[in-house]
Design a protein around this motif. Structure first.
Motif, short mmCIF file in Angstrom:
data_model
loop_
_atom_site.label_atom_id
_atom_site.label_comp_id
_atom_site.label_asym_id
_atom_site.label_seq_id
_atom_site.Cartn_x
_atom_site.Cartn_y
_atom_site.Cartn_z
N ALA A 126 61.59 127.15 97.94
CA ALA A 126 62.54 127.97 98.70
C ALA A 126 62.50 127.58 100.18
O ALA A 126 63.54 127.45 100.83
N ILE A 127 61.28 127.39 100.69
CA ILE A 127 61.15 127.01 102.10
C ILE A 127 61.77 125.63 102.34
O ILE A 127 62.48 125.41 103.32
N VAL A 128 61.52 124.72 101.40
CA VAL A 128 62.09 123.37 101.55
C VAL A 128 63.63 123.43 101.53
O VAL A 128 64.29 122.80 102.35
N VAL A 129 64.18 124.20 100.60
CA VAL A 129 65.64 124.29 100.53
C VAL A 129 66.20 124.91 101.81
O VAL A 129 67.19 124.44 102.36
N TRP A 130 65.52 125.95 102.29
CA TRP A 130 65.95 126.57 103.56
C TRP A 130 65.94 125.53 104.68
O TRP A 130 66.88 125.43 105.46
N TRP A 131 64.88 124.73 104.71
CA TRP A 131 64.75 123.71 105.74
C TRP A 131 65.85 122.65 105.60
O TRP A 131 66.46 122.23 106.59
N ILE A 132 66.08 122.23 104.36
CA ILE A 132 67.13 121.23 104.13
C ILE A 132 68.46 121.74 104.66
O ILE A 132 69.18 121.05 105.38
N LEU A 133 68.79 122.97 104.32
CA LEU A 133 70.09 123.51 104.70
C LEU A 133 70.22 123.63 106.22
O LEU A 133 71.27 123.38 106.79
N LYS A 134 69.14 123.99 106.86
CA LYS A 134 69.24 124.27 108.29
C LYS A 134 68.94 123.04 109.16
O LYS A 134 69.53 122.88 110.21
N TYR A 135 68.03 122.21 108.73
CA TYR A 135 67.52 121.18 109.64
C TYR A 135 67.80 119.74 109.23
O TYR A 135 67.28 118.83 109.83
N THR A 136 68.57 119.53 108.17
CA THR A 136 68.85 118.14 107.83
C THR A 136 70.36 117.88 107.83
O THR A 136 71.17 118.79 107.67
N VAL A 137 70.70 116.62 108.02
CA VAL A 137 72.09 116.21 107.97
C VAL A 137 72.65 116.48 106.57
O VAL A 137 73.79 116.92 106.40
N LEU A 138 71.79 116.24 105.57
CA LEU A 138 72.19 116.50 104.18
C LEU A 138 72.68 117.94 104.00
O LEU A 138 73.76 118.18 103.45
N GLY A 139 71.87 118.88 104.47
CA GLY A 139 72.23 120.29 104.32
C GLY A 139 73.40 120.68 105.19
O GLY A 139 74.28 121.44 104.77
N TYR A 140 73.45 120.13 106.37
CA TYR A 140 74.56 120.41 107.28
C TYR A 140 75.88 119.98 106.64
O TYR A 140 76.85 120.72 106.62
N GLU A 141 75.87 118.77 106.10
CA GLU A 141 77.11 118.26 105.50
C GLU A 141 77.47 119.05 104.25
O GLU A 141 78.64 119.32 103.97
N ALA A 142 76.43 119.46 103.49
CA ALA A 142 76.69 120.26 102.29
C ALA A 142 77.37 121.57 102.68
O ALA A 142 78.36 121.99 102.06
N ARG A 143 76.85 122.21 103.71
CA ARG A 143 77.44 123.49 104.12
C ARG A 143 78.83 123.30 104.68
O ARG A 143 79.72 124.13 104.46
N ALA A 144 79.03 122.22 105.44
CA ALA A 144 80.36 121.97 106.00
C ALA A 144 81.38 121.83 104.87
O ALA A 144 82.46 122.42 104.91
#
Lengths: 381, 536
Positions: A231-249
């Protein structure tokens, strides 16, 4: 059109102060609604459950206190709650990650089965290795298997536009029956029961109370800790990586994402595979921490309950842990409730259903809140 | 300023009204969560009168009229029709009282005919209870003849031009016996010729005793045809006047509350090298029909090239092809000599093309993202915003704060959702991102659509600043005034082709309008019929 627009506030371009104040109030209001919805939903659901219990002539207070005791009354009960929460943490994360990128991975159940299959197979195959090697390898292969099972629907979505709700669902059937066949045929243990051979101890996730012996014995295993880390890793991915940023966009606005140079197709594939990998972990931890083998009924719909968990958590990875524990406690406490208060376990389904209904209908909550605010605002003019 | 800017314009209320008002709004207030959209507003309109409700976006004009039409309910105040206090809870109450409203976005069923659209919901029936089409058609023809609103009752709405569709909307209101007609930003989508025709129609309507209320923020139109002007700002009425008593400049001052530069000041262009070179570009639209049929032009550094045209003549496809959002099927696009024809959006951005899209909600912003994440969009893979796939949140915050300050984005902090900003501030945010990355070429499509005067001024100044710093600007706009005041050169697009080219400042609105609608061709140019694609 005009009817829908009716009560949305107009754009404001008045004075600077007013404008900023407006943005701030809107922001607080929206955040408040977002945060409050899950809690309000659970409260209302408990209320609805109480009414049903009352209608069946039983005492709701007795029922809920029995349930609470059954879920949190002692180390054994808490262990049971955590045990049942473990797969839901992973499937909840899987579905939540999908939702954050605009994908409804309704087929987490199928990816879970493939993850379980990979874990059982690798568990047996890596029998000779130390657990320090075999456990990470098994978890990794379960993630790959889950991701692979999501990859085909993801590809179909990205290239052909085939809707993931249909394709991942269909792949769930394929996955389940594949496992059914494998445990009755090619990967069947000795004996009459259709199940895989048992995985060796070095491939198992030990019980927490077996390692930390000061804790009273209970069935909770290390899967729950892996879940918290995930859960912490997923939270980190979403908030702090380009991967998560692009996924949310892409999840919020694919057109704007595309304009910003993000490949919607590539992001879709990546996100659905990550979602599948998380669901695969659910299957692996069930095999490694609970059953130590694979059989065709080893999941009681964790993939589908994961949807409810994700919804209740509003797709927040850390919220998923809390929501999974809530659902785990309902399931763990239900037996005690039936036994001691004589209330059918089915009440749990009513509560779960009500929660999902209310969370899904966030607009109802925000509408109710704004209604109250408006009534107040209108009065003091 | 020493003198009160409004004093010159202010007149006692109800000036010029020799007849009793047909519709009166008395002391109307409308409160939204956190906002007072209308603050004790009174307005009235009499038969035979055109009332213009003038104000910036968010000044509360549409809110006020939506209250009158029953789309919103007032928090306080009274509505009076024909001297009687009335309750208007829904549009059907308003319609019953003779109030009709034509919205900015038309509410028409496109596959149905004009007649069907007009009678929809109030269909005349025969003794069998079926729709009596003959009676319906006859009524429509009668009304359209009475008010001089020429439109073919049998054509499908989808085949009509925007101006014609607007007539259908007006006819819909008249069919329902409207005596008060509210037009919300009626000219936003029209060509200059269509605007002219609309005003003639409005004149005809008032001469037959209707009352017309026009919501607008366009000063020149107000001056041209309003009988009375009510200026709103920040939810209040700040002035009431007539065109005879006022100038555009004084109206603008009332609207915005300060002096406004109506015409942008710009020095002569210092034309540099070719930055964007488009050659023989062919692009298909979503239906796979050619939207661009061989377009060639160049944009130089230090120059604003304006593209004028009626919406839907290939401008969108042109912009998308240049910005890497749509793959051309023929021709080339190059940036500073580098071929970018087949680059996707990411590579186009990296090559130095910035894009202010026409639809900032759909394309320009991720409304749910906060301002920081919106500023990052397009640069999220570049240092210092990220390294090895990991975002540098503190660098992002710092950069976002700097850009918010540079571009005067009015926001409580950089972590609110973009959706909570006003339209003008949202567009400033887009500019902050697109110009802040220091591009070679700015492609701006409808950069001021839906913005208020103050924000328009800001956007225009920034565009000119880009040009003056030697960048190339391609400006696509449906607003002729905008194209004419900003551009150093103007191309007119019609049906996927460039049909005319002018030097900035050497063409009138009427000339442009003529080319935009397919007229104004010189005999030497090839006739359209021979080139018409047969695939359509």
């Amino acid at each position: 059109m005009p009817e829908q627009m009716a009560d949305t506030p107009p754009n404001r371009a008045a004075s600077t102060v007013d404008e900023k104040q407006f943005a701030l109030e809107q922001e607080r209001f929206q955040r408040g609604v977002r945060m409050a919805t899950p809690f309000i939903s659970v409260a209302i659901a408990v209320l609805v459950g109480s009414l049903v219990i009352l209608a069946s002539g039983k005492d709701p207070v007795a029922a809920f206190s029995a349930m609470f005791f059954g879920a949190f009354g002692g180390a054994r009960q808490i262990g049971e709650t955590l045990l049942r929460a473990t797969p839901l943490v992973f499937t909840g994360l899987a579905v939540a990650y999908g939702f954050r990128s605009g994908l409804f991975n309704i087929g987490a159940e199928g990816q879970l089965f493939l993850g379980g299959l990979a874990a059982a197979f690798m568990g047996v195959a890596l029998g000779g290795l130390s657990w320090m090697l075999s456990v990470p390898l098994i978890l990794l292969s379960a993630m790959i298997a889950g991701a692979a099972w999501a990859f085909i629907p993801a590809l179909m979505k990205a290239k052909l536009g085939a809707h993931e709700v249909i394709t991942t669902m269909m792949f769930t059937y394929i996955g389940r029956y594949l496992v059914s066949w494998i445990v009755t045929g090619p990967f069947k243990a000795e004996g009459a029961i259709p199940q895989s051979p048992m995985i060796p101890a070095s491939s198992q996730l030990p019980r927490i109370s077996d390692v930390f012996t000061f804790i009273q014995p209970n069935r909770a295993h290390f899967g729950i800790l892996i879940g918290v880390v995930a859960a912490i890793v997923v939270w980190w991915i979403l908030k702090y990586t380009v991967l998560g940023y692009e996924a949310r966009a892409v999840g919020f606005n694919p057109t704007a994402a595309e304009t910003g140079g993000i490949s919607v197709a590539a992001t879709t594939i990546k996100s659905l595979c990550i979602s599948g990998a998380l669901a695969g972990l659910a299957g692996a931890t069930e095999v490694m921490g609970v059953h130590y083998r694979l059989f065709d009924q080893f999941s009681s719909g964790f993939g589908f309950t994961g949807i409810a968990v994700a919804l209740l958590a509003k797709n927040n990875p850390l919220g998923v842990v809390a929501a999974a524990i809530l659902f785990g406690s309902l399931s763990a406490g239900a037996g005690t409730m039936q036994l001691e208060a004589g209330v059918s376990q089915k009440v749990i389904s009513i509560i779960q259903g009500t929660i999902i209904f209310l969370v899904g209908a966030e607009t109802i909550v925000s509408w109710a809140v704004s209604r109250v605010r408006r009534a107040r605002g209108g009065a003091d003019v | 300023m020493s003198a009160d800017p409004q004093a010159a314009c202010e007149l006692p209320p109800n000036v010029g009204q020799d007849r009793p008002p047909i519709l009166e709004l008395r002391n109307v207030s409308k409160r939204f969560p956190g906002v007072l959209a209308n603050d004790d507003v009174s307005a009235s309109v009499a038969p035979g009168e055109v009332l213009a409700l003038l104000g910036e976006n968010g000044a509360g004009k549409s809110t006020l009229m939506n209250v009158a039409y029953g789309l919103l309910s007032a928090s306080a105040g009274e509505i009076v029709v024909d001297g009687n206090s009335v309750q208007i809870r829904a549009p059907r109450d308003a319609i019953r009282l003779g109030i009709g409203m034509v919205h900015q976005h038309f509410m028409l069923v496109e596959p149905l005919t004009v007649t069907e659209n007009i009678v929809l919901g109030m269909e005349p029936t025969n003794s069998w209870g079926l729709i009596d089409r003959a009676v319906a058609r006859k009524r429509v023809v009668e009304i359209s003849a009475k008010y001089g609103l020429k439109v073919d009752p049998d054509s499908r709405v989808m085949d009509l031009s925007v101006g014609m569709q607007q007539r259908v909307e007006i006819l819909k209101a008249l069919y329902r016996d409207a005596r008060i007609l509210i037009l919300d930003e009626p000219t936003a989508v029209l060509t200059p010729q269509e605007v002219h025709e609309l005003f003639q129609i409005v004149r005809e309507l008032v001469s037959q005793g209707l009352a017309v209320v026009i919501i607008t923020h366009k000063l020149d139109e107000v001056m041209a045809f309003a009988d009375r002007i009510l200026v709103m700002r920040a939810g209040r009425v700040v002035g009431e006047t007539t065109p005879e008593e006022c100038s555009e400049q004084s109206l603008a001052r009332m609207m915005v509350g300060r002096d406004v530069v109506l015409k942008i000041d710009k020095g002569p262009a210092k034309i540099g090298e070719v930055v964007l070179d488009v050659s023989d570009l062919v692009v298909l639209d979503d239906r796979k029909l050619p939207a661009l049929k061989g377009v060639s032009f160049a944009v130089h550094g230090g120059e604003v090239l304006g593209i004028a045209g009626v919406s839907g003549n290939g401008q969108r496809e042109l912009v998308e092809a240049i910005t890497g959002l749509r793959r051309p099927s023929g021709g080339t696009v190059s940036l500073k000599g580098r071929d970018i024809t087949h680059d996707d959006a990411r590579r186009t951005i990296a090559a130095g093309v910035s894009h202010v899209p026409e639809d900032r909600h759909r394309r320009g912003l991720v409304l749910e993202f906060d301002l920081v994440e919106n500023v990052a969009l397009g640069d999220q893979r570049r240092e210092p915003f990220s390294k090895h796939g990991i975002l540098n949140r503190s660098a992002l915050d710092t950069e976002a704060r700097a850009r918010i300050k540079d571009y005067d984005v009015r926001t409580p902090n950089e972590h609110v959702a973009a959706s909570n900003l006003s339209g003008g501030n949202q567009q400033k945010l887009v500019l902050a991102r697109e110009l802040g990355r220091n591009p070679e070429l700015l492609v701006a499509s409808q950069p001021t659509r839906g913005l208020d005067v103050g924000a328009i001024e800001f956007v225009h100044r920034r565009i000119i600043a880009e040009r003056d710093s030697g960048k190339a600007v391609l400006l696509v706009s449906m607003e002729l005034e905008e194209v004419m005041s900003l551009s150093d050169r103007i191309l007119v697009m019609y049906e996927g082709r460039v049909v005319a080219e002018f030097e900035g400042g050497q063409v009138t609105e009427e000339e442009l309008g003529l080319f935009m609608t397919g007229g104004g061709r010189t005999p030497t140019e090839p006739s359209r019929a021979s080139e018409e694609d047969t695939g359509a």
